[in-house]
Design a protein around this motif. Sequence first.
Motif, short mmCIF file in Angstrom:
data_model
loop_
_atom_site.label_atom_id
_atom_site.label_comp_id
_atom_site.label_asym_id
_atom_site.label_seq_id
_atom_site.Cartn_x
_atom_site.Cartn_y
_atom_site.Cartn_z
N LYS A 55 0.85 -1.20 0.00
CA LYS A 55 0.00 0.00 0.00
C LYS A 55 0.88 1.24 0.00
O LYS A 55 1.82 1.34 0.80
CB LYS A 55 -0.89 0.06 1.25
N ALA A 59 -0.26 9.78 -1.00
CA ALA A 59 -0.57 9.70 -2.43
C ALA A 59 0.53 10.33 -3.27
O ALA A 59 1.03 11.41 -2.95
CB ALA A 59 -1.91 10.36 -2.72
N ARG A 60 0.90 9.62 -4.32
CA ARG A 60 1.86 10.11 -5.29
C ARG A 60 1.73 9.33 -6.58
O ARG A 60 0.99 8.34 -6.64
CB ARG A 60 3.28 10.07 -4.74
N ASP A 61 2.44 9.78 -7.61
CA ASP A 61 2.32 9.19 -8.95
C ASP A 61 3.40 8.14 -9.19
O ASP A 61 4.55 8.30 -8.77
CB ASP A 61 2.42 10.29 -10.02
N SER A 83 -6.18 5.67 -6.93
CA SER A 83 -7.29 6.61 -7.11
C SER A 83 -7.53 6.97 -8.56
O SER A 83 -8.63 7.38 -8.92
CB SER A 83 -7.04 7.89 -6.30
N GLN A 109 -11.24 0.16 -8.41
CA GLN A 109 -10.59 0.54 -7.16
C GLN A 109 -10.86 -0.50 -6.10
O GLN A 109 -12.00 -0.92 -5.90
CB GLN A 109 -11.09 1.92 -6.71
N THR A 137 -1.99 7.01 -9.91
CA THR A 137 -1.81 7.65 -8.61
C THR A 137 -2.25 6.67 -7.54
O THR A 137 -3.37 6.13 -7.59
CB THR A 137 -2.66 8.94 -8.51
N ALA A 138 -1.36 6.40 -6.59
CA ALA A 138 -1.67 5.47 -5.50
C ALA A 138 -1.39 6.14 -4.17
O ALA A 138 -0.48 6.97 -4.06
CB ALA A 138 -0.85 4.20 -5.64
N GLY A 139 -2.15 5.76 -3.17
CA GLY A 139 -1.96 6.26 -1.82
C GLY A 139 -3.29 6.68 -1.21
O GLY A 139 -4.28 6.86 -1.90
N GLY A 141 -3.79 9.46 0.41
CA GLY A 141 -3.93 10.92 0.37
C GLY A 141 -2.81 11.54 1.17
O GLY A 141 -1.69 11.04 1.18
#
Length: 195
Positions: A55, A59-61, A83, A109, A137-139, A141
């Motif tokens: 996980k 959030a980042r790319d 996301s 998702q 983009t995952a995370g 936030g």
Amino acid sequence: MLKEDTDIPLASLPVEAFKSHLRLGTGFASDVVQDEVLESFLRAAMAAVEARTGKALIARDFTWRIVGWRRGDVQVLPLGPVSAVSAVRRVYGDGSEAVVEAGLYRLVQDLHVPRIESAGAMLPTIPTGGAVEIAFTAGFGAWDAVPADLRQAVMLLAAHYYEFRGETGLGEGCMPFGVSSLLARYRNLRLGMGQ
């Protein structure tokens, strides 16, 4: 190959919360003297938690390059929660690229198994000698959006790294029990050859 396209900026790290967690003294002429060390332990703890759970916390790319689909109609992404998928690109053997039309796939998702699925019968073909790059983009936030138990696991692990920073005798892969138990519900259960 998974590549992190955006780094976590220092301002997004909970350095002050980590100082409080460690109960470091305050009121000295320079309270920031250890910030660089604390930042490194926080980054290391976050990386360990992300690796153990699959996980992304903040959030980042990312860009993921693969040379073949696991299945022709669905591809599980390597990190969650995802996301958005910003692009899927075919990369040809000569290095040229072509963006895949967004209507040919959709993001599903899921906290544990985020994936892209074909909007038709099959995902777009991968060129011979080429690859596909999936930008996403995952995370969860910002730091405050990360679930409380994962935030606590990062703090405990970073504190462990801080307290035992001179210790070289710990076994490889050593993780304190309290951290392991906090991460247990976020780990993916893999059954049958990675499916």
